[in-house]
Design an enzyme around this catalytic site. Sequence first.
Site, PDB file in Angstrom:
ATOM      1  N   GLN A 125     -10.162  -5.774  -7.708  1.00  0.00           N
ATOM      2  CA  GLN A 125     -10.004  -4.389  -8.171  1.00  0.00           C
ATOM      3  C   GLN A 125      -8.869  -4.361  -9.196  1.00  0.00           C
ATOM      4  O   GLN A 125      -7.738  -4.720  -8.872  1.00  0.00           O
ATOM      5  CB  GLN A 125      -9.669  -3.493  -6.986  1.00  0.00           C
ATOM      6  N   SER A 128      -4.579  -0.690 -10.937  1.00  0.00           N
ATOM      7  CA  SER A 128      -3.154  -0.414 -11.162  1.00  0.00           C
ATOM      8  C   SER A 128      -2.651  -1.066 -12.433  1.00  0.00           C
ATOM      9  O   SER A 128      -3.108  -2.143 -12.826  1.00  0.00           O
ATOM     10  CB  SER A 128      -2.334  -0.929  -9.976  1.00  0.00           C
ATOM     11  N   SER A 160      -5.388  -7.681  -5.806  1.00  0.00           N
ATOM     12  CA  SER A 160      -5.528  -8.538  -4.621  1.00  0.00           C
ATOM     13  C   SER A 160      -6.532  -9.660  -4.871  1.00  0.00           C
ATOM     14  O   SER A 160      -7.654  -9.410  -5.309  1.00  0.00           O
ATOM     15  CB  SER A 160      -6.004  -7.711  -3.415  1.00  0.00           C
ATOM     16  N   GLU A 244     -12.310   3.910  -0.384  1.00  0.00           N
ATOM     17  CA  GLU A 244     -11.199   3.015  -0.096  1.00  0.00           C
ATOM     18  C   GLU A 244     -10.303   3.591   0.994  1.00  0.00           C
ATOM     19  O   GLU A 244      -9.917   2.910   1.927  1.00  0.00           O
ATOM     20  CB  GLU A 244     -10.394   2.769  -1.373  1.00  0.00           C
ATOM     21  N   ASN A 362       1.320   6.374   0.984  1.00  0.00           N
ATOM     22  CA  ASN A 362       1.246   7.412   2.015  1.00  0.00           C
ATOM     23  C   ASN A 362       1.938   8.701   1.579  1.00  0.00           C
ATOM     24  O   ASN A 362       1.574   9.783   2.046  1.00  0.00           O
ATOM     25  CB  ASN A 362       1.830   6.872   3.329  1.00  0.00           C
ATOM     26  N   GLU A 363       2.924   8.608   0.672  1.00  0.00           N
ATOM     27  CA  GLU A 363       3.551   9.848   0.175  1.00  0.00           C
ATOM     28  C   GLU A 363       2.490  10.690  -0.534  1.00  0.00           C
ATOM     29  O   GLU A 363       2.397  11.903  -0.328  1.00  0.00           O
ATOM     30  CB  GLU A 363       4.697   9.532  -0.804  1.00  0.00           C
TER      31      GLU A 363
END
Length: 381
Positions: A125, A128, A160, A244, A362-363
């Site tokens: 993927q 980013s 990854s 995802e 998570n933010e």
Amino acid sequence: MDLTRSPADEAFRAEARAWLVAHVPAVPLPSLETAEGFAAHRGWEAELAADRWSVVSWPSAYGGRDADLMRWLAFEEEYHAAGAPGRVGQNGVSLLAPTLFDHGTPEQRARVLPPMATGEVVWAQAWSEPEAGSDLASLTSRAVRADGGWRLSGQKTWSSRAAFADRAFGLFRSEPGPAKPQQGLTYLMFDLLAPGVTVRPIGRLDGKPAFAELFLDEVFVPDEDVIGEPGQGWRVAMSTAGNERGLTLRSPGRFLAAADRLAALWRTHGDPSDTALRDRVADAVIGARAYQLFTYANASRFLEGERIGPESSLNKVFWSELDIALHETALDLLGTEGESADTEWSEGYVFSLAGPIYAGTNEIQRDIVAERLLGLPKGRR
Ligand SMILES: Cc1cc2nc3c(=O)[nH]c(=O)nc-3n(C[C@H](O)[C@H](O)[C@H](O)COP(=O)(O)OP(=O)(O)OC[C@H]3O[C@@H](n4cnc5c(N)ncnc54)[C@H](O)[C@@H]3O)c2cc1C
């Protein structure tokens, strides 16, 4: 939520269990984050695919078993309970494949999915970028029109297993200076061995070499590798992101199996007088069961025709925190033995620390839950 299972569902589960008992390697494969382990896991994908267990939820035409979500969840429970190897094809199977089912052409599905199912082509993927993680729409890698296709330039990062993967999928800016950053993006697939691609491994906490950044210099991609319409990449990407964070990236089977192992560890290593640690073991086991039931509830709604919405962000926060709690508790139980040896628990612990970061931090997920699920006012950005 109806948890009744038909005899056919039970037969599916029993068939999966019997197959796994007969095929799961007795000695665990080396880590899929190493060259040797990557190759071994590719072989495992081929073995799964030979008996149509690598992509059970896909249509049979592409190597699957037409399993619905409930059967997929059952398969995953059996898979993890059997201690089967991690899935090196996961990025392709969990992220790219659902995107192709929703937005790809029949030609793309026929070309891309079968070699993905067998592990012959493993996908990375490439979303980013150094300045575009949480704020993905601010990405700057470009796709420029060329004869019969596009030329890609720019840098992708945190990819990854890209050091050993064959191909990648990602978003590129194809129209510079649009009104909104989400506009003018195109979703493309590209070859990691194509001229103009440089793959450079990024060091990880555990020293394993598969994580990588990608440098693209005028990499040619034919038109047939655009997914959806050029310029509409954001819409395509959002269906991938839902998968995802939501149902398919982290199935409950993974945590149920870890919780079972943790309970077994308590029985062999636990000090009955240490009630604080005993309570943490119980909490982790309860958390895994709660996650299982929540996922079943989501799956039931999905099967009744609802779309997965912001509750996929709840899933993401829950499984990532549960994973850390499970591993921390195991390491506390094992004491120095757990931290010094390269065990499944210590390796899993290091990886669990990345859970609150990848697949959207998570933010950000908490912001989504606050604003879209709870209707709270928008926070300051
Ligand atoms: C192990 C691992 C594997 C990964 N695999 C892949 C992969 O295969 N492919 C890929 O494309 N990417 C991958 N990533 C990248 C991952 O998706 C990003 O790291 C993530 O989206 C965060 O982006 P960032 O690193 O740029 O941090 P930033 O976006 O710079 O965030 C830094 C911090 O600021 C916080 N923050 C930022 N904006 C806000 C806001 N608006 N409100 C509140 N807090 C905010 C973030 O939550 C975070 O804590 C992986 C990352 C890890 C750690």
